[in-house]
Design a protein around this motif. Structure first.
Motif, PDB file in Angstrom:
ATOM      1  N   PHE A  22       4.194  -0.705   8.578  1.00 61.37           N
ATOM      2  CA  PHE A  22       4.517   0.527   7.876  1.00 61.37           C
ATOM      3  C   PHE A  22       6.016   0.756   7.783  1.00 61.37           C
ATOM      4  O   PHE A  22       6.780   0.388   8.679  1.00 61.37           O
ATOM      5  CB  PHE A  22       3.879   1.721   8.598  1.00 61.37           C
ATOM      6  N   GLY A  23       6.410   1.401   6.699  1.00 53.73           N
ATOM      7  CA  GLY A  23       7.769   1.892   6.563  1.00 53.73           C
ATOM      8  C   GLY A  23       7.937   3.183   7.345  1.00 53.73           C
ATOM      9  O   GLY A  23       6.974   3.706   7.907  1.00 53.73           O
ATOM     10  N   PRO A  24       9.151   3.741   7.364  1.00 57.22           N
ATOM     11  CA  PRO A  24       9.427   4.934   8.174  1.00 57.22           C
ATOM     12  C   PRO A  24       8.903   6.230   7.579  1.00 57.22           C
ATOM     13  O   PRO A  24       8.888   7.249   8.254  1.00 57.22           O
ATOM     14  CB  PRO A  24      10.961   4.963   8.243  1.00 57.22           C
ATOM     15  N   GLU A  54       7.274   7.211  12.710  1.00 59.63           N
ATOM     16  CA  GLU A  54       6.881   5.876  12.250  1.00 59.63           C
ATOM     17  C   GLU A  54       5.524   5.485  12.803  1.00 59.63           C
ATOM     18  O   GLU A  54       5.071   6.008  13.799  1.00 59.63           O
ATOM     19  CB  GLU A  54       7.940   4.832  12.631  1.00 59.63           C
ATOM     20  N   MET A  55       4.849   4.563  12.138  1.00 57.03           N
ATOM     21  CA  MET A  55       3.545   4.057  12.556  1.00 57.03           C
ATOM     22  C   MET A  55       3.759   2.705  13.215  1.00 57.03           C
ATOM     23  O   MET A  55       4.275   1.778  12.598  1.00 57.03           O
ATOM     24  CB  MET A  55       2.622   3.903  11.356  1.00 57.03           C
ATOM     25  N   TYR A  81      -2.983   2.446  16.067  1.00 54.63           N
ATOM     26  CA  TYR A  81      -1.573   2.663  15.774  1.00 54.63           C
ATOM     27  C   TYR A  81      -1.077   3.845  16.587  1.00 54.63           C
ATOM     28  O   TYR A  81      -1.811   4.800  16.849  1.00 54.63           O
ATOM     29  CB  TYR A  81      -1.370   2.976  14.291  1.00 54.63           C
ATOM     30  N   PHE A  86       3.768   7.123   3.252  1.00 58.77           N
ATOM     31  CA  PHE A  86       4.061   5.861   3.927  1.00 58.77           C
ATOM     32  C   PHE A  86       3.744   4.699   3.004  1.00 58.77           C
ATOM     33  O   PHE A  86       2.686   4.657   2.372  1.00 58.77           O
ATOM     34  CB  PHE A  86       3.222   5.706   5.192  1.00 58.77           C
ATOM     35  N   TYR A 137       0.828  -1.203   0.000  1.00 60.88           N
ATOM     36  CA  TYR A 137       0.000   0.000   0.000  1.00 60.88           C
ATOM     37  C   TYR A 137       0.865   1.256   0.000  1.00 60.88           C
ATOM     38  O   TYR A 137       1.959   1.244   0.562  1.00 60.88           O
ATOM     39  CB  TYR A 137      -0.870   0.041   1.271  1.00 60.88           C
ATOM     40  N   GLN A 154       0.048  11.265   4.351  1.00 62.08           N
ATOM     41  CA  GLN A 154      -0.421  11.849   5.611  1.00 62.08           C
ATOM     42  C   GLN A 154      -0.190  13.344   5.568  1.00 62.08           C
ATOM     43  O   GLN A 154       0.952  13.814   5.515  1.00 62.08           O
ATOM     44  CB  GLN A 154       0.315  11.255   6.813  1.00 62.08           C
ATOM     45  N   PHE A 205      -8.474   5.508   8.225  1.00 57.27           N
ATOM     46  CA  PHE A 205      -7.908   6.048   9.454  1.00 57.27           C
ATOM     47  C   PHE A 205      -8.721   7.225   9.961  1.00 57.27           C
ATOM     48  O   PHE A 205      -9.271   8.008   9.178  1.00 57.27           O
ATOM     49  CB  PHE A 205      -6.470   6.531   9.206  1.00 57.27           C
ATOM     50  N   GLY A 206      -8.758   7.353  11.297  1.00 57.87           N
ATOM     51  CA  GLY A 206      -9.291   8.558  11.895  1.00 57.87           C
ATOM     52  C   GLY A 206      -8.250   9.672  11.866  1.00 57.87           C
ATOM     53  O   GLY A 206      -7.107   9.456  11.434  1.00 57.87           O
ATOM     54  N   ALA A 207      -8.650  10.846  12.324  1.00 60.37           N
ATOM     55  CA  ALA A 207      -7.754  12.012  12.281  1.00 60.37           C
ATOM     56  C   ALA A 207      -6.701  11.989  13.375  1.00 60.37           C
ATOM     57  O   ALA A 207      -5.737  12.739  13.318  1.00 60.37           O
ATOM     58  CB  ALA A 207      -8.571  13.298  12.362  1.00 60.37           C
ATOM     59  N   LEU A 221      -5.339   6.418   1.679  1.00 64.47           N
ATOM     60  CA  LEU A 221      -4.784   5.435   0.765  1.00 64.47           C
ATOM     61  C   LEU A 221      -4.703   5.998  -0.644  1.00 64.47           C
ATOM     62  O   LEU A 221      -5.695   6.500  -1.187  1.00 64.47           O
ATOM     63  CB  LEU A 221      -5.657   4.181   0.784  1.00 64.47           C
ATOM     64  N   GLY A 267      -2.600  17.194  10.499  1.00 62.15           N
ATOM     65  CA  GLY A 267      -3.917  17.187  11.125  1.00 62.15           C
ATOM     66  C   GLY A 267      -4.873  16.146  10.592  1.00 62.15           C
ATOM     67  O   GLY A 267      -6.046  16.152  10.939  1.00 62.15           O
ATOM     68  N   MET A 268      -4.361  15.271   9.744  1.00 59.51           N
ATOM     69  CA  MET A 268      -5.245  14.262   9.162  1.00 59.51           C
ATOM     70  C   MET A 268      -4.650  12.883   9.374  1.00 59.51           C
ATOM     71  O   MET A 268      -3.450  12.715   9.569  1.00 59.51           O
ATOM     72  CB  MET A 268      -5.429  14.513   7.669  1.00 59.51           C
ATOM     73  N   GLY A 269      -5.513  11.899   9.295  1.00 55.62           N
ATOM     74  CA  GLY A 269      -5.035  10.523   9.294  1.00 55.62           C
ATOM     75  C   GLY A 269      -4.464  10.165   7.940  1.00 55.62           C
ATOM     76  O   GLY A 269      -4.396  10.986   7.027  1.00 55.62           O
ATOM     77  N   LEU A 270      -4.061   8.941   7.796  1.00 53.85           N
ATOM     78  CA  LEU A 270      -3.498   8.482   6.532  1.00 53.85           C
ATOM     79  C   LEU A 270      -4.605   8.237   5.516  1.00 53.85           C
ATOM     80  O   LEU A 270      -5.682   7.756   5.865  1.00 53.85           O
ATOM     81  CB  LEU A 270      -2.716   7.180   6.746  1.00 53.85           C
ATOM     82  N   PHE A 304      -3.784   6.710  16.318  1.00 53.61           N
ATOM     83  CA  PHE A 304      -4.775   6.614  15.247  1.00 53.61           C
ATOM     84  C   PHE A 304      -5.601   5.346  15.394  1.00 53.61           C
ATOM     85  O   PHE A 304      -5.059   4.249  15.599  1.00 53.61           O
ATOM     86  CB  PHE A 304      -4.088   6.585  13.873  1.00 53.61           C
ATOM     87  N   PHE A 360      -8.194  -1.332  14.386  1.00 51.70           N
ATOM     88  CA  PHE A 360      -6.772  -1.270  14.732  1.00 51.70           C
ATOM     89  C   PHE A 360      -6.470   0.052  15.415  1.00 51.70           C
ATOM     90  O   PHE A 360      -7.088   1.075  15.127  1.00 51.70           O
ATOM     91  CB  PHE A 360      -5.908  -1.346  13.465  1.00 51.70           C
ATOM     92  N   TYR A 382       0.268   5.286   1.240  1.00 54.25           N
ATOM     93  CA  TYR A 382      -0.578   6.269   1.902  1.00 54.25           C
ATOM     94  C   TYR A 382       0.120   7.627   1.872  1.00 54.25           C
ATOM     95  O   TYR A 382       1.343   7.716   1.815  1.00 54.25           O
ATOM     96  CB  TYR A 382      -0.791   5.916   3.375  1.00 54.25           C
ATOM     97  N   GLU A 386      -3.068  -7.039  10.082  1.00 53.88           N
ATOM     98  CA  GLU A 386      -2.492  -5.718  10.347  1.00 53.88           C
ATOM     99  C   GLU A 386      -1.527  -5.331   9.240  1.00 53.88           C
ATOM    100  O   GLU A 386      -0.981  -6.182   8.536  1.00 53.88           O
ATOM    101  CB  GLU A 386      -1.753  -5.732  11.680  1.00 53.88           C
ATOM    102  N   GLN A 387      -1.328  -4.046   9.110  1.00 50.41           N
ATOM    103  CA  GLN A 387      -0.374  -3.532   8.145  1.00 50.41           C
ATOM    104  C   GLN A 387       0.892  -3.094   8.868  1.00 50.41           C
ATOM    105  O   GLN A 387       0.831  -2.517   9.951  1.00 50.41           O
ATOM    106  CB  GLN A 387      -0.972  -2.353   7.389  1.00 50.41           C
ATOM    107  N   TYR A 392      -3.031   0.667  -3.907  1.00 51.17           N
ATOM    108  CA  TYR A 392      -2.626  -0.558  -3.258  1.00 51.17           C
ATOM    109  C   TYR A 392      -2.420  -1.653  -4.302  1.00 51.17           C
ATOM    110  O   TYR A 392      -2.885  -1.539  -5.442  1.00 51.17           O
ATOM    111  CB  TYR A 392      -3.634  -1.009  -2.197  1.00 51.17           C
TER     112      TYR A 392
END
Lengths: 114, 116
Positions: free
Chosen positions: A105-107, B44-45, B37, A90, A33, A37, B106-108, A45, A40-43, B91, B35, A35, A102-103, A48
């Motif tokens: 994630f990279g750095p 990092e996540m 995170y 990400f 995947y 970011q 994902f949420g904020a 997509l 102020g927001m989540g990730l 998150f 989930f 993503y 679960e996913q 994928y």
């Protein structure tokens, strides 16, 4: 095991330039995947790849292309960068795409487009 | 409509106390996964905990537990005995098994500050 690796860590582009973000995983995962970011927001997509040889659009695919080079590698390309693409990117992988997996994630890659 | 809602932009907790981070979700898919995170300042996540929609018991992982209330569509994260290293962004996320394809929503996020 390195897990999920991404290169580069930081990048500054001028508007209109192109670049490719690289991602690799060593966990023998089928699904990968990309993503973004924003502050102020989540990730969200972008694209994928459910399995090697397949790619699909996510929530925000405009301005991006992807390549699933092999099972390990999944790259993201910006053909003509725009300031709106300034973000942290990400890459992630999971064993498969089921709800319970679960996913990892990279750095992340911090990209600035001026 | 928001599928994942985290209503607390920021939370403060005293070291060694417990804290609850709220998450509500919206789905009509009978099969889904929830989930949490953690994202420290380094960026990092980090996966913390998972709850499946068919799980009868609340998930626990060390100091993390998930208070899953299916009828209310809430999946709150409880961190017990907070430590300074818990200061981070958290998150909540959801994957829908039948209708969501491979998407994780994902949420904020909630930023947690642990005070010494």
């Amino acid at each position: 095991n390195a897990g999920v690796t991404q290169t580069p860590k930081f990048q500054v582009l001028k508007t209109g330039q192109s670049m490719t973000l690289q991602c690799a995983q060593d966990m023998n995962h089928n699904s990968m995947y990309w993503y973004r970011q924003d502050p102020g927001m989540g990730l969200r997509l972008i694209y994928y790849s459910a399995s090697e040889g397949t790619t699909d659009k996510g929530e925000v695919p405009n301005g991006y292309n992807v390549s699933r080079l092999n099972k390990r590698e999944f790259s993201l390309r910006l053909e003509s960068a725009a300031p709106s693409q300034t973000s942290v990117y990400f890459c992630a992988s999971s064993e498969v795409g089921g709800a319970e997996y679960e996913q990892y994630f990279g750095p992340g890659t911090r990209l600035t487009v001026t | 409509a928001q599928k994942i809602t985290q209503t607390q932009p920021g939370m403060f907790v005293q070291e060694k106390e417990a804290v609850t981070l709220d998450c509500t979700y919206d789905t009509s898919d009978p099969s889904y996964g929830l989930f949490w995170y953690k994202q420290p300042s380094s960026g990092e996540m980090i996966f913390l905990i998972y709850q499946g929609s068919y799980d009868q018991q609340n998930a626990t992982e060390g100091r993390y537990s998930l208070n899953f209330q299916k009828a209310r569509k809430s999946a709150n994260l409880v961190i017990s005995a907070s430590q300074l290293g818990d200061s981070a962004m958290y998150f909540c996320a959801m994957r829908e098994g039948y209708t969501g394809g491979f998407k994780t929503i994902f949420g904020a996020g909630t930023r947690l500050f642990v005070k010494a």
